[in-house]
Scaffold this motif. Sequence first.
Motif, PDB file in Angstrom:
ATOM      1  N   ALA A  54      -5.363 -15.201   4.370  1.00 55.57           N
ATOM      2  CA  ALA A  54      -3.894 -15.235   4.456  1.00 55.57           C
ATOM      3  C   ALA A  54      -3.301 -14.003   3.777  1.00 55.57           C
ATOM      4  N   LEU A  55      -3.902 -13.605   2.638  1.00 56.18           N
ATOM      5  CA  LEU A  55      -3.378 -12.462   1.888  1.00 56.18           C
ATOM      6  C   LEU A  55      -3.586 -11.156   2.662  1.00 56.18           C
ATOM      7  N   ILE A  56      -4.777 -10.932   3.187  1.00 49.61           N
ATOM      8  CA  ILE A  56      -5.053  -9.653   3.859  1.00 49.61           C
ATOM      9  C   ILE A  56      -4.330  -9.585   5.206  1.00 49.61           C
ATOM     10  N   SER A  57      -4.051 -10.748   5.803  1.00 50.64           N
ATOM     11  CA  SER A  57      -3.344 -10.719   7.097  1.00 50.64           C
ATOM     12  C   SER A  57      -1.883 -10.299   6.923  1.00 50.64           C
ATOM     13  N   LEU A  58      -1.362 -10.335   5.690  1.00 49.15           N
ATOM     14  CA  LEU A  58      -0.009  -9.812   5.441  1.00 49.15           C
ATOM     15  C   LEU A  58       0.046  -8.318   5.757  1.00 49.15           C
ATOM     16  N   LEU A  59      -1.122  -7.659   5.697  1.00 43.21           N
ATOM     17  CA  LEU A  59      -1.184  -6.215   5.985  1.00 43.21           C
ATOM     18  C   LEU A  59      -1.617  -5.957   7.428  1.00 43.21           C
ATOM     19  N   GLY A  60      -1.663  -7.009   8.230  1.00 42.61           N
ATOM     20  CA  GLY A  60      -2.019  -6.846   9.638  1.00 42.61           C
ATOM     21  C   GLY A  60      -3.517  -6.759   9.872  1.00 42.61           C
ATOM     22  N   VAL A  94      -9.378  -7.545  -0.841  1.00 43.51           N
ATOM     23  CA  VAL A  94      -8.445  -8.458  -1.504  1.00 43.51           C
ATOM     24  C   VAL A  94      -9.225  -9.635  -2.078  1.00 43.51           C
ATOM     25  N   CYS A  95      -8.667 -10.195  -3.146  1.00 43.79           N
ATOM     26  CA  CYS A  95      -9.117 -11.499  -3.627  1.00 43.79           C
ATOM     27  C   CYS A  95      -7.889 -12.214  -4.145  1.00 43.79           C
ATOM     28  N   SER A 138       0.011 -14.636  -4.553  1.00 40.15           N
ATOM     29  CA  SER A 138      -1.154 -14.225  -3.754  1.00 40.15           C
ATOM     30  C   SER A 138      -1.795 -15.412  -3.047  1.00 40.15           C
ATOM     31  N   GLU A 139      -1.626 -16.610  -3.611  1.00 43.75           N
ATOM     32  CA  GLU A 139      -2.288 -17.782  -3.033  1.00 43.75           C
ATOM     33  C   GLU A 139      -1.334 -18.702  -2.297  1.00 43.75           C
ATOM     34  N   THR A 140      -0.068 -18.659  -2.659  1.00 43.72           N
ATOM     35  CA  THR A 140       0.868 -19.604  -2.047  1.00 43.72           C
ATOM     36  C   THR A 140       1.087 -19.273  -0.565  1.00 43.72           C
TER      37      THR A 140
END
Length: 284
Positions: A115-121, A191-192, A245-247
């Motif tokens: 979910a976090l890395i997909s924020l950057l496409g 990312v983590c 980062s997790e929400t």
Amino acid sequence: MDYPLVRECVEVFDSLWPRSLAESWDSVGLAVGDPDAEVRSILLALDPMDSVIAEAVVLGADLLFTHHPLLLKPVNSVSAGTLKGGAVHTLISNDIAAFNAHTNADSARGGVSDALISLLGIENAKPLVPHDRHGDADDAALPTGIGRVGDLAVPTAVRDIARTLADRLPRTTTGVRIAGDPAATVQRVAVCGGAGDSLFDEVRASGAEVYITADLRHHPATEARDTANRHDGRPQLIDVSHWASETVWLEAAAQALEAEFAARGLTVSLQHSAVNTDPWVERY
Ligand SMILES: [Zn+2]
């Protein structure tokens, strides 16, 4: 309407985020609740803080689903006079079950770091620390594991990545911070979600040019920068709020849950917590 029982909800959760993916030190699964109780509504939140449990009571939720565990460390008492015991009492006396998916949700596909890395496409990123496949016959499936690494479509300045994250993550008091060179142009991103300062070796091995994680403290960050500067300066570091980062995963989790309950012919209302459990409230 066919409402699920707590035990059926647990089956749904385990099918999406198998408990076998959890780290050995972790505590995941049902912490509080009667497996035979009916569940009409589920509240999704990151932390089982008192304020979130109070929200579940007000909303009349039957099950509180969180990422972080209510009881990570073993307890000898659930006296209402203790921090955790007080929470357990409030949950039980209001007929609210409590379930969490933690490192199993980090490792699963569609999990927290996805979910976090997909924020950057970046989609279909690889795990930073892949799990052993254990003879998994489904070679087409993407491997599971902690953290993610993938490539941006075009090389991008670290400060532009930080700005994008600031735009796309929920707003927090601590914001988004860079260690290293904000003007450096990078393409490979690791990312983590949550505290990721134990993964610097894996990040370097992955060839990542920037590492996005949370809770970076002074010593791990300064040592990581010295190590980077003795080589080629990589990875640059971007530190974000642990909560933020997790929400972002909760939205993906709710979608996956909605589809899985529907596929089983079960009806349940899914609601996101409106409580921001990032602990920092002001900054000067
Ligand atoms: Zn976390």
